[in-house]
Scaffold this active site. Structure first.
Site, PDB file in Angstrom:
ATOM      1  N   HIS A  40     -14.223  33.162  44.948  1.00 22.34           N
ATOM      2  CA  HIS A  40     -13.224  33.123  46.012  1.00 22.34           C
ATOM      3  C   HIS A  40     -11.788  33.234  45.541  1.00 22.34           C
ATOM      4  O   HIS A  40     -10.875  33.112  46.357  1.00 22.34           O
ATOM      5  CB  HIS A  40     -13.340  31.817  46.802  1.00 22.34           C
ATOM      6  CG  HIS A  40     -14.491  31.816  47.764  1.00 22.34           C
ATOM      7  ND1 HIS A  40     -14.373  32.272  49.056  1.00 22.34           N
ATOM      8  CD2 HIS A  40     -15.776  31.440  47.609  1.00 22.34           C
ATOM      9  CE1 HIS A  40     -15.537  32.153  49.659  1.00 22.34           C
ATOM     10  NE2 HIS A  40     -16.416  31.656  48.802  1.00 22.34           N
TER      11      HIS A  40
ATOM     12  N   LYS B  31      -1.497  28.462  57.628  1.00 22.26           N
ATOM     13  CA  LYS B  31      -2.462  28.524  56.528  1.00 22.26           C
ATOM     14  C   LYS B  31      -2.080  27.410  55.571  1.00 22.26           C
ATOM     15  O   LYS B  31      -1.029  26.786  55.738  1.00 22.26           O
ATOM     16  CB  LYS B  31      -2.409  29.884  55.827  1.00 22.26           C
ATOM     17  CG  LYS B  31      -0.970  30.336  55.510  1.00 22.26           C
ATOM     18  CD  LYS B  31      -0.905  31.690  54.826  1.00 22.26           C
ATOM     19  CE  LYS B  31      -1.164  32.856  55.734  1.00 22.26           C
ATOM     20  NZ  LYS B  31      -2.334  33.637  55.369  1.00 22.26           N
ATOM     21  N   ARG B  32      -2.921  27.145  54.568  1.00 20.50           N
ATOM     22  CA  ARG B  32      -2.527  26.139  53.591  1.00 20.50           C
ATOM     23  C   ARG B  32      -1.165  26.509  52.984  1.00 20.50           C
ATOM     24  O   ARG B  32      -0.852  27.689  52.824  1.00 20.50           O
ATOM     25  CB  ARG B  32      -3.592  26.019  52.487  1.00 20.50           C
ATOM     26  CG  ARG B  32      -4.834  25.282  52.943  1.00 20.50           C
ATOM     27  CD  ARG B  32      -4.529  23.865  53.430  1.00 20.50           C
ATOM     28  NE  ARG B  32      -4.126  23.000  52.350  1.00 20.50           N
ATOM     29  CZ  ARG B  32      -4.945  22.167  51.702  1.00 20.50           C
ATOM     30  NH1 ARG B  32      -6.210  22.074  52.053  1.00 20.50           N
ATOM     31  NH2 ARG B  32      -4.485  21.418  50.724  1.00 20.50           N
TER      32      ARG B  32
ATOM     33  N   LYS C  14       1.017  32.111  48.770  1.00 20.26           N
ATOM     34  CA  LYS C  14       1.012  32.597  50.154  1.00 20.26           C
ATOM     35  C   LYS C  14       2.428  32.880  50.662  1.00 20.26           C
ATOM     36  O   LYS C  14       2.612  33.479  51.714  1.00 20.26           O
ATOM     37  CB  LYS C  14       0.308  31.585  51.061  1.00 20.26           C
ATOM     38  CG  LYS C  14      -1.199  31.459  50.796  1.00 20.26           C
ATOM     39  CD  LYS C  14      -1.823  30.385  51.655  1.00 20.26           C
ATOM     40  CE  LYS C  14      -3.301  30.177  51.394  1.00 20.26           C
ATOM     41  NZ  LYS C  14      -4.181  31.164  52.089  1.00 20.26           N
TER      42      LYS C  14
ATOM     43  N   THR D 266      -8.716  35.020  55.973  1.00 19.88           N
ATOM     44  CA  THR D 266      -9.502  35.143  57.206  1.00 19.88           C
ATOM     45  C   THR D 266      -8.628  34.855  58.417  1.00 19.88           C
ATOM     46  O   THR D 266      -8.932  35.322  59.512  1.00 19.88           O
ATOM     47  CB  THR D 266     -10.712  34.185  57.205  1.00 19.88           C
ATOM     48  OG1 THR D 266     -10.257  32.877  56.860  1.00 19.88           O
ATOM     49  CG2 THR D 266     -11.781  34.644  56.240  1.00 19.88           C
TER      50      THR D 266
ATOM     51  N   LYS E  93      -8.437  36.583  62.403  1.00 17.88           N
ATOM     52  CA  LYS E  93      -8.421  35.885  63.702  1.00 17.88           C
ATOM     53  C   LYS E  93      -7.254  36.385  64.547  1.00 17.88           C
ATOM     54  O   LYS E  93      -7.394  36.625  65.745  1.00 17.88           O
ATOM     55  CB  LYS E  93      -8.287  34.372  63.493  1.00 17.88           C
ATOM     56  CG  LYS E  93      -9.414  33.733  62.703  1.00 17.88           C
ATOM     57  CD  LYS E  93      -9.038  32.306  62.275  1.00 17.88           C
ATOM     58  CE  LYS E  93      -9.908  31.841  61.118  1.00 17.88           C
ATOM     59  NZ  LYS E  93      -9.358  30.629  60.450  1.00 17.88           N
TER      60      LYS E  93
HETATM   61  C1  LIG Z   1      -8.812  30.498  59.237  1.00 20.00           C
HETATM   62  C2  LIG Z   1      -8.313  29.208  58.744  1.00 20.00           C
HETATM   63  C3  LIG Z   1      -7.804  29.095  57.449  1.00 20.00           C
HETATM   64  C4  LIG Z   1      -7.686  30.285  56.511  1.00 20.00           C
HETATM   65  O1  LIG Z   1      -6.442  30.902  56.738  1.00 20.00           O
HETATM   66  P1  LIG Z   1      -5.825  31.962  55.707  1.00 20.00           P
HETATM   67  O2  LIG Z   1      -4.649  32.508  56.440  1.00 20.00           O
HETATM   68  O3  LIG Z   1      -6.873  33.000  55.491  1.00 20.00           O
HETATM   69  O4  LIG Z   1      -5.464  31.235  54.483  1.00 20.00           O
HETATM   70  C5  LIG Z   1      -7.347  27.870  57.015  1.00 20.00           C
HETATM   71  N1  LIG Z   1      -7.375  26.803  57.828  1.00 20.00           N
HETATM   72  C6  LIG Z   1      -7.838  26.869  59.085  1.00 20.00           C
HETATM   73  C7  LIG Z   1      -7.828  25.653  59.941  1.00 20.00           C
HETATM   74  C8  LIG Z   1      -8.328  28.070  59.592  1.00 20.00           C
HETATM   75  O5  LIG Z   1      -8.808  28.125  60.836  1.00 20.00           O
END
Ligand SMILES: *Cc1c(COP(=O)(O)O)cnc(C)c1O
Length: 836
Positions: free
Chosen positions: A385, A576-577, A582, A684, A688
């Site tokens: 990952h 995101k985190r 990032k 991911t 979304k």
């Molecule tokens: C989808 C999701 C992530 C992943 O987000 P990235 O932008 O791909 O880092 C992290 N936390 C939550 C709660 C999510 O729904």
């Protein structure tokens, strides 16, 4: 059983029969509903049986309702297990230290097609379904993307009717709750089980014990063969808790099996016998500690002993469970085992399963090394990952020797045999042996878990095209040279049930009207939208849906952040985190730039926008926490200047989690996916947003590249260095040059350095300023700023043409079909798992 005697009662749960007249027919003394009973009857009994009237609050009603929904699932759940036993098809175990499930009720009702029936039932109780849904605590058993991927995969596996079981840990405390205190992140424990978990079923019949510590002994068996045993261990009980995973409108209910650690009855029995009763009972805490808390580190490991204990606990319990089931059905004959099983390892976190399977097969079932290796290396599959070196797990040999001595023996043996292969491939190359050894030598030797996972797995996959390419040409180059056939790509995906049908009901309804309902199971059907991008009726409806979603998010932002967002403005979101790679920093610098422009009266290229940033920082990650503070301080300055707020508002959304994302992604206009190229394995969140019609501003990183391929450059705001350019620039990167070249960035740096955003706290942002100016800045923030700014100008300009923007939005949704996790899981099924 009694149902046949009662002619008024329908033989099957029926959406039509929802009236609570069933009360008198309810079985008087059981909380388990009759499988033929309606949801309404079941709910009524759960309320009548379990609550006194004064406790009929919303939390209690939620609990009773969720129990009723679970009861409705039980017959199908049992039938699924029976069917999987009878057909004897290959079984996949998805092993993961994290499952970021979020709430379960809404998803269960959607997948089981019980929304209409639920609304009917709840009418009689004068409570809205949404009110009950909001009572559920998020199951936050994960950090971020990796854990959420596991959750999306479970939904897709069940929906594709696959025999896949998720194995994880039932953490008492999930991902911490984030509070803000004076702009700083403060962590609060997440006792998500506080009010009970209506979905789980404790299954003591699956209990196993997991050994720790002790030492290895060898002996000669009756056949004169040397055998090994692991003795004087301290055993911990693993108790299974099963959660149902309903497929989308099929009959399948899969299982997520979560292990809880408990003391075995004979835990420290000796002490007990010596009369040291209180000590012995107190020691039970040690066993229970193992599954107490989720480690909150995303994309970094910190080598804590308790974490290794968690990893082994999960791996051992899950494998023993699989072997017990096998032996229970077939006896101790393992000749067919490999044909019937796959263990998919979600990163290296459960990779200690490799030596554990060897141990169980040899020490417990008496197989030879070669037999055990054949089975292990044909059943283990590893998903990588990350490309960040700080995230690659390495465990000190010393820690292994103490905690898992028998496994260390086995790892040494695996390494010795594998290094023979390496020596054969690269004769006389001692450097290669050292570089590729599973054991990293040094003052403190370490076990390289990724290497162990590659050596023992029949499949190694990355999670997006670029990521897999970088793995095979970089990090794992030598392994790729040795075993090219093991390596493959499986680009991540997200489930359209939760991330579109459930989270965006208004858009789902519109899609249903235009395309029929088939898209929920076959997301590629969304491409049919491309035929309607000139249909003014659709464009108008599309805009209304987005506007409604933005109104709802604005309410939430007002409530959670105290900042007023105007739905007429562009919603620009990065959730995101929080991590340097990032590059939330790039986003904040851009906000500072806009703020400065507006204050200078340069409004010609300004499109009014509301910027939202959200995410948790690992509690030990000082720089990430400082970025949160910076965002909050900048937000304060932006939002308190009445000259600025007509054009710009900025909020930090606290405690970002799955439930928050369900409200955020449907309301987003512009999705920020701005990592340094070559660092985000896939992402991911990006998918979304795209599904929900957001446009992306992003770098050529992770799955962004594939998203861009699908939607085309005209519908995507691309900027920044490529992964190759980043690496080429790195040796002579000079941030001063990029700052001097960009007037915008120079001004932003001056403003930051003047202390404008921290007047009362001088110097607190120096580490951030220094990181931007540092030639060794791994994330090269300054290098991409100007290109990012220009892409933002393009986005702002595009937003000023609502007609065209809406067309681009529709094209994004239309092109998102490939990023359904159904597609991804279809590829795992066909190309790795080899199941029907
Ligand atoms: C989808 C999701 C992530 C992943 O987000 P990235 O932008 O791909 O880092 C992290 N936390 C939550 C709660 C999510 O729904």
């Amino acid at each position: 059983m009694s149902s046949t005697a009662k002619p008024v009662k329908p033989a099957k749960p029926s959406k039509a029969s929802n009236k609570p007249a069933v009360k008198s027919e309810a079985k008087a003394d059981s909380l388990i509903c009759d499988p033929c009973e309606t949801l309404g009857a079941c709910f009524e009994r759960h309320i009548d049986k379990s609550l006194t009237p004064k406790e009929r609050d919303e939390q209690a009603l939620f609990y009773a309702f969720a129990m009723s929904v679970k009861d409705q699932m039980l017959p199908k759940w049992r039938a699924t297990r029976q069917q999987d036993r009878d057909t004897g098809n290959k079984k996949v175990a998805y092993l993961s230290l994290e499952f970021l499930m979020g709430r379960a009720l809404g998803n269960a009702l959607l997948n089981l097609d019980m929304n209409g029936e639920s609304a009917q039932v709840l009418k009689d109780y004068a409570v809205a379904l949404e009110t009950l849904e909001a009572q559920e605590h998020d199951a936050g058993l994960g950090n971020g993307g990796l854990g959420r991927l596991a959750a999306c995969f479970l939904d897709s596996c069940a929906s594709l009717d696959l025999n896949v079981t998720g194995y994880g840990i039932r953490y008492e405390y999930g991902m911490f709750a984030q509070k803000l205190c004076d702009g700083y992140q403060v962590e609060r424990p997440d006792r998500w089980l506080r009010d009970g978990n209506p979905w789980e079923v404790r299954v003591p019949s699956h209990n196993v014990t997991v050994p720790f510590f002790g030492h290895t002994e060898s002996y000669i068996d009756r056949d004169g063969k040397r055998q090994y045993t692991w003795v004087e261990t301290q055993d911990v009980l693993a108790v299974a808790y099963d959660m149902p995973v309903p497929g989308y409108r099929n009959e399948r209910i899969n299982t997520l099996r979560l292990w809880k650690s408990e003391a075995t009855d004979d835990f420290d029995l000796e002490e007990f016998n010596q009369g040291d009763y209180t000590e012995a009972v107190a020691r039970k805490n040690l066993a229970e500690q193992i599954t107490m808390v989720l480690y909150p580190n995303d994309a970094s490991e910190n080598g804590k002993e308790l974490r290794l204990r968690q990893q082994y606990f999960l791996s051992s319990a899950s494998l023993q469970d699989l072997l017990n089931t096998w032996v229970g059905q077939r006896g101790p004959d393992f000749r067919d085992f490999a044909r019937q099983h796959v263990m998919q390892l979600n990163d290296t976190h459960p990779s200690v399963a490799i030596p554990e399977l060897m141990r169980l097969l040899m020490d417990k079932y008496g197989l030879s090394w070669d037999q055990a290796w054949e089975i292990t290396s044909q059943t283990m599959a590893y998903t990588n990952h990350t490309l960040l070196p700080e995230a690659l797990e390495r465990w000190p040999v010393r820690m292994f020797a103490h905690m898992l001595p028998r496994l260390l023996d086995i790892i040494y043996e695996i390494n010795a045999r594998y290094l023979d292969t390496v020596a054969h491939h690269w004769p006389g190359d001692g450097g290669k042996l050292r570089a590729m050894s599973i054991i990293e030598e040094g003052d403190e030797p370490h076990i390289r878990m990724a290497y162990l996972a590659i050596v023992a797995s029949f499949s190694v996959n990355g999670v997006a095209g670029l990521h897999t390419q970088l793995l095979t040409s970089g990090l794992f180059k030598d392994f790729y040279a040795l075993w090219p056939e093991k390596f493959n790509n499986k680009t991540n995906g997200v489930t359209p049930r939760r991330w579109l049908a459930q989270s965006n009901p208004a858009l789902a309804e519109l899609l249903g009207k235009r395309l029929g309902e088939g898209w929920v199971k076959d997301l590629s059907r969304l491409s049919a939208l491309n035929a309607f991008t000139d249909d003014e009726g659709l464009l108008k409806a599309w805009q209304e849906v987005k506007h409604g979603n933005k109104q709802q998010l604005a309410q939430l932002v007002e409530q959670e952040c105290g900042v007023s967002f105007d739905p007429k403005m562009m919603f620009d979101v990065q959730v995101k985190r929080i991590h340097e790679y990032k590059r939330q920093l790039l986003n904040i610098l851009h906000v500072i730039h806009l703020y400065h422009q507006i204050q200078q009266g340069k409004l010609t290229e300004i499109t009014p926008r509301c910027v939202l940033i959200g995410g948790k920082a690992a509690p030990g990650y000082a720089m990430a926490k400082l970025l949160i503070k910076l965002a909050n301080n900048v937000a304060h300055m932006v939002n308190s200047d009445p000259l600025v707020t007509p054009y710009l508002r900025f909020a930090f959304y606290p405690n970002y989690n799955v439930s928050a994302m369900e409200r955020i992604c449907p309301a987003t206009d512009l999705s920020e996916q701005i990592s340094t190229a070559g660092k985000e394995a896939s992402g991911t969140g990006n998918m979304k947003f795209m599904m929900n019609g957001a446009l992306t501003i992003g770098t050529l990183d992770g799955a962004n590249i594939e998203m861009l391929e699908e939607v085309g450059e005209d519908n995507f705001f691309l900027f920044g260095l490529t992964a190759d350019e980043v690496e080429a620039l790195r040796p002579h990167y000079d941030p001063r040059h990029f700052i001097a070249k960009s007037q915008a960035l120079s001004e932003v740096m001056s403003l930051l350095e003047s202390g404008h955003f921290n007047l009362l706290e001088p110097g607190i942002f120096d580490p951030i300023i220094d990181s931007i100016r540092c030639p060794q800045d791994p994330w090269m923030t300054a290098a991409d700023f100007e290109s990012y700014r220009l892409a933002q100008v393009q986005a702002a300009k595009a937003y000023r043409d609502p007609h065209h923007w809406t067309q681009m939005s529709i094209r994004n949704t239309a092109a998102s079909g490939r990023f359904s996790s159904d597609v991804t899981i279809g590829q795992y099924r066909d190309e790795i798992w080899g199941i029907a």
